[in-house]
Design a protein around this motif. Structure first.
Motif, PDB file in Angstrom:
ATOM      1  N   ASP A  91     -14.909   2.255 -16.272  1.00  0.00           N
ATOM      2  CA  ASP A  91     -15.388   1.059 -16.540  1.00  0.00           C
ATOM      3  C   ASP A  91     -14.497  -0.431 -16.791  1.00  0.00           C
ATOM      4  O   ASP A  91     -14.966  -1.331 -17.047  1.00  0.00           O
ATOM      5  CB  ASP A  91     -16.190   1.028 -17.685  1.00  0.00           C
ATOM      6  CG  ASP A  91     -15.502   1.319 -19.047  1.00  0.00           C
ATOM      7  OD1 ASP A  91     -14.404   1.490 -18.979  1.00  0.00           O
ATOM      8  OD2 ASP A  91     -16.013   1.304 -20.191  1.00  0.00           O
ATOM      9  N   ASN A  92     -13.115  -0.048 -16.508  1.00  0.00           N
ATOM     10  CA  ASN A  92     -12.202  -1.043 -16.562  1.00  0.00           C
ATOM     11  C   ASN A  92     -11.175  -1.030 -15.453  1.00  0.00           C
ATOM     12  O   ASN A  92     -10.353  -0.092 -15.493  1.00  0.00           O
ATOM     13  CB  ASN A  92     -11.417  -0.791 -17.889  1.00  0.00           C
ATOM     14  CG  ASN A  92     -10.635  -2.282 -18.205  1.00  0.00           C
ATOM     15  OD1 ASN A  92     -10.230  -2.849 -17.281  1.00  0.00           O
ATOM     16  ND2 ASN A  92     -10.183  -2.277 -19.471  1.00  0.00           N
ATOM     17  N   TRP A 107     -15.262   0.963  -9.768  1.00  0.00           N
ATOM     18  CA  TRP A 107     -15.481   0.318 -10.959  1.00  0.00           C
ATOM     19  C   TRP A 107     -17.088   0.232 -11.403  1.00  0.00           C
ATOM     20  O   TRP A 107     -17.793   0.020 -10.365  1.00  0.00           O
ATOM     21  CB  TRP A 107     -15.107  -1.183 -10.888  1.00  0.00           C
ATOM     22  CG  TRP A 107     -15.010  -1.988 -12.279  1.00  0.00           C
ATOM     23  CD1 TRP A 107     -15.133  -1.536 -13.468  1.00  0.00           C
ATOM     24  CD2 TRP A 107     -15.590  -3.200 -12.211  1.00  0.00           C
ATOM     25  NE1 TRP A 107     -15.362  -2.384 -14.312  1.00  0.00           N
ATOM     26  CE2 TRP A 107     -15.876  -3.717 -13.586  1.00  0.00           C
ATOM     27  CE3 TRP A 107     -15.897  -4.391 -11.298  1.00  0.00           C
ATOM     28  CZ2 TRP A 107     -15.860  -4.977 -14.123  1.00  0.00           C
ATOM     29  CZ3 TRP A 107     -16.197  -5.525 -11.607  1.00  0.00           C
ATOM     30  CH2 TRP A 107     -16.394  -5.955 -13.039  1.00  0.00           C
ATOM     31  N   GLY A 109     -18.647  -1.916 -12.804  1.00  0.00           N
ATOM     32  CA  GLY A 109     -19.028  -3.009 -13.093  1.00  0.00           C
ATOM     33  C   GLY A 109     -19.357  -3.436 -14.496  1.00  0.00           C
ATOM     34  O   GLY A 109     -18.689  -2.704 -15.310  1.00  0.00           O
ATOM     35  N   PRO A 110     -19.611  -4.569 -15.075  1.00  0.00           N
ATOM     36  CA  PRO A 110     -19.636  -5.119 -16.343  1.00  0.00           C
ATOM     37  C   PRO A 110     -20.513  -3.992 -17.112  1.00  0.00           C
ATOM     38  O   PRO A 110     -21.549  -3.543 -16.638  1.00  0.00           O
ATOM     39  CB  PRO A 110     -20.569  -6.540 -16.357  1.00  0.00           C
ATOM     40  CG  PRO A 110     -20.411  -6.976 -14.830  1.00  0.00           C
ATOM     41  CD  PRO A 110     -20.270  -5.590 -13.843  1.00  0.00           C
ATOM     42  N   THR A 111     -19.903  -3.977 -18.353  1.00  0.00           N
ATOM     43  CA  THR A 111     -20.366  -2.896 -19.457  1.00  0.00           C
ATOM     44  C   THR A 111     -21.369  -3.478 -20.276  1.00  0.00           C
ATOM     45  O   THR A 111     -20.907  -4.607 -20.849  1.00  0.00           O
ATOM     46  CB  THR A 111     -19.350  -2.305 -20.160  1.00  0.00           C
ATOM     47  OG1 THR A 111     -18.614  -1.458 -19.014  1.00  0.00           O
ATOM     48  CG2 THR A 111     -19.778  -0.999 -21.059  1.00  0.00           C
ATOM     49  N   ARG A 132     -21.379 -11.013 -24.180  1.00  0.00           N
ATOM     50  CA  ARG A 132     -20.908 -10.381 -23.047  1.00  0.00           C
ATOM     51  C   ARG A 132     -21.499  -9.051 -22.705  1.00  0.00           C
ATOM     52  O   ARG A 132     -21.502  -8.360 -21.652  1.00  0.00           O
ATOM     53  CB  ARG A 132     -19.547 -10.289 -23.043  1.00  0.00           C
ATOM     54  CG  ARG A 132     -18.413 -11.322 -22.921  1.00  0.00           C
ATOM     55  CD  ARG A 132     -17.192 -11.331 -23.018  1.00  0.00           C
ATOM     56  NE  ARG A 132     -16.700 -10.316 -22.329  1.00  0.00           N
ATOM     57  CZ  ARG A 132     -15.437  -9.510 -22.681  1.00  0.00           C
ATOM     58  NH1 ARG A 132     -15.224  -9.735 -23.906  1.00  0.00           N
ATOM     59  NH2 ARG A 132     -15.262  -8.562 -21.874  1.00  0.00           N
ATOM     60  N   PHE A 133     -21.767  -8.368 -23.885  1.00  0.00           N
ATOM     61  CA  PHE A 133     -22.280  -7.060 -23.754  1.00  0.00           C
ATOM     62  C   PHE A 133     -23.803  -6.780 -24.004  1.00  0.00           C
ATOM     63  O   PHE A 133     -24.248  -5.353 -24.189  1.00  0.00           O
ATOM     64  CB  PHE A 133     -21.548  -6.190 -24.963  1.00  0.00           C
ATOM     65  CG  PHE A 133     -19.853  -6.173 -24.722  1.00  0.00           C
ATOM     66  CD1 PHE A 133     -19.241  -5.354 -23.652  1.00  0.00           C
ATOM     67  CD2 PHE A 133     -19.099  -7.094 -25.397  1.00  0.00           C
ATOM     68  CE1 PHE A 133     -17.934  -5.581 -23.344  1.00  0.00           C
ATOM     69  CE2 PHE A 133     -17.786  -7.062 -25.393  1.00  0.00           C
ATOM     70  CZ  PHE A 133     -17.286  -6.469 -24.277  1.00  0.00           C
ATOM     71  N   GLN A 140     -31.240  -6.099 -15.511  1.00  0.00           N
ATOM     72  CA  GLN A 140     -29.753  -5.685 -15.831  1.00  0.00           C
ATOM     73  C   GLN A 140     -29.710  -4.445 -17.054  1.00  0.00           C
ATOM     74  O   GLN A 140     -28.793  -3.812 -16.869  1.00  0.00           O
ATOM     75  CB  GLN A 140     -29.118  -6.973 -16.751  1.00  0.00           C
ATOM     76  CG  GLN A 140     -27.818  -7.268 -16.354  1.00  0.00           C
ATOM     77  CD  GLN A 140     -27.378  -8.525 -16.937  1.00  0.00           C
ATOM     78  OE1 GLN A 140     -27.627  -8.876 -17.884  1.00  0.00           O
ATOM     79  NE2 GLN A 140     -26.757  -9.315 -16.228  1.00  0.00           N
ATOM     80  N   SER A 183     -20.014  -4.659  -8.341  1.00  0.00           N
ATOM     81  CA  SER A 183     -19.152  -5.305  -9.427  1.00  0.00           C
ATOM     82  C   SER A 183     -19.687  -6.509 -10.022  1.00  0.00           C
ATOM     83  O   SER A 183     -19.286  -6.976 -11.107  1.00  0.00           O
ATOM     84  CB  SER A 183     -17.765  -5.560  -8.742  1.00  0.00           C
ATOM     85  OG  SER A 183     -17.867  -6.697  -7.750  1.00  0.00           O
ATOM     86  N   SER A 184     -20.811  -7.179  -9.278  1.00  0.00           N
ATOM     87  CA  SER A 184     -21.365  -8.355 -10.082  1.00  0.00           C
ATOM     88  C   SER A 184     -22.070  -7.892 -11.189  1.00  0.00           C
ATOM     89  O   SER A 184     -22.185  -8.950 -12.131  1.00  0.00           O
ATOM     90  CB  SER A 184     -22.347  -8.873  -8.911  1.00  0.00           C
ATOM     91  OG  SER A 184     -23.416  -8.196  -8.915  1.00  0.00           O
ATOM     92  N   GLY A 185     -22.676  -6.791 -11.316  1.00  0.00           N
ATOM     93  CA  GLY A 185     -23.216  -6.403 -12.790  1.00  0.00           C
ATOM     94  C   GLY A 185     -24.731  -6.958 -12.632  1.00  0.00           C
ATOM     95  O   GLY A 185     -25.473  -6.953 -13.550  1.00  0.00           O
TER      96      GLY A 185
END
Length: 201
Positions: A91-92, A107, A109-111, A132-133, A140, A183-185
């Motif tokens: 995740d990073n 990856w 993507g955003p978590t 952010r989370f 989403q 990767s865009s989330g």
């Protein structure tokens, strides 16, 4: 389900690399069981398990930020890294020790924080760091909940293609992840189709 399916391929070796402490990692991996009825744990089927003390520290003058992953890296050579044949699901992506190994990272993507139901997502004022989370839409949230189905869809097809064609595994994986815009989330029709395929598998 994901690890059980991956473990069913005799040509695949599975290792775990976490920045957590070794006692915590070994205990956790020992508690998670495969879903094949064998009673084996993730620890039982691990090729290698690497933990905090296996991380590589970046010299202070070479660090690019203040994050944990700016100071510490996961050097895949400690797992027996073979270019073109090794993939790291993480995740990073910042944990990659160099550009070569980064090409072998899939990856997530955003978590987002885990919310069992969409209705559980907080609706009050959030700080920028908290926001952010937190998923901002049902799409989403669904993507976050089902991301490993996408990862399995990508890896399963990529491994088959790699074994049949000899094309480097990382090259195939990165191409598929780019096509999905993973990767865009952000949710999109291709990602939801991938979730369906991965879930069916």
């Amino acid at each position: 389900e994901f690890v059980t399916a991956l473990n069913n391929n005799p040509k695949v070796k599975i290792s775990f690399f976490s920045g957590g402490g070794e006692p915590r990692n070994l205990d956790l991996l020992g508690k998670i069981k495969l879903m094949d009825g064998s009673g084996r744990s993730f620890l039982d089927i691990s090729n290698k398990v690497l933990s905090y003390h296996h991380l590589t520290e970046v010299p202070e003058h070479l660090r690019t930020g203040e994050r944990f992953s700016d100071r510490w890296k996961k050097d895949l050579s400690k797992l027996g890294f073979v270019e073109g044949k090794t993939m790291m699901v993480d995740d990073n992506y910042r944990f990659a020790v160099d550009e070569v190994q980064q090409r072998h990272y899939l990856w997530l993507g955003p978590t987002f924080n885990h919310y069992e139901r969409f209705q559980d997502i907080p609706t009050g004022a959030l700080s920028a760091e908290e926001a952010r989370f937190v998923p901002t839409s049902m799409d989403q949230w669904l993507l976050g909940r089902n991301k490993l189905a996408v990862i399995w869809d990508v890896l399963d097809d990529s491994i088959d293609e790699h074994l049949s064609s000899g094309t480097p595994l990382g090259e195939i994986v990165q191409k598929k992840a780019k096509e999905l815009d993973l990767s865009s989330g952000e949710a999109n029709p291709k990602l939801f189709n991938s979730i369906d395929r991965g879930s069916m598998k």
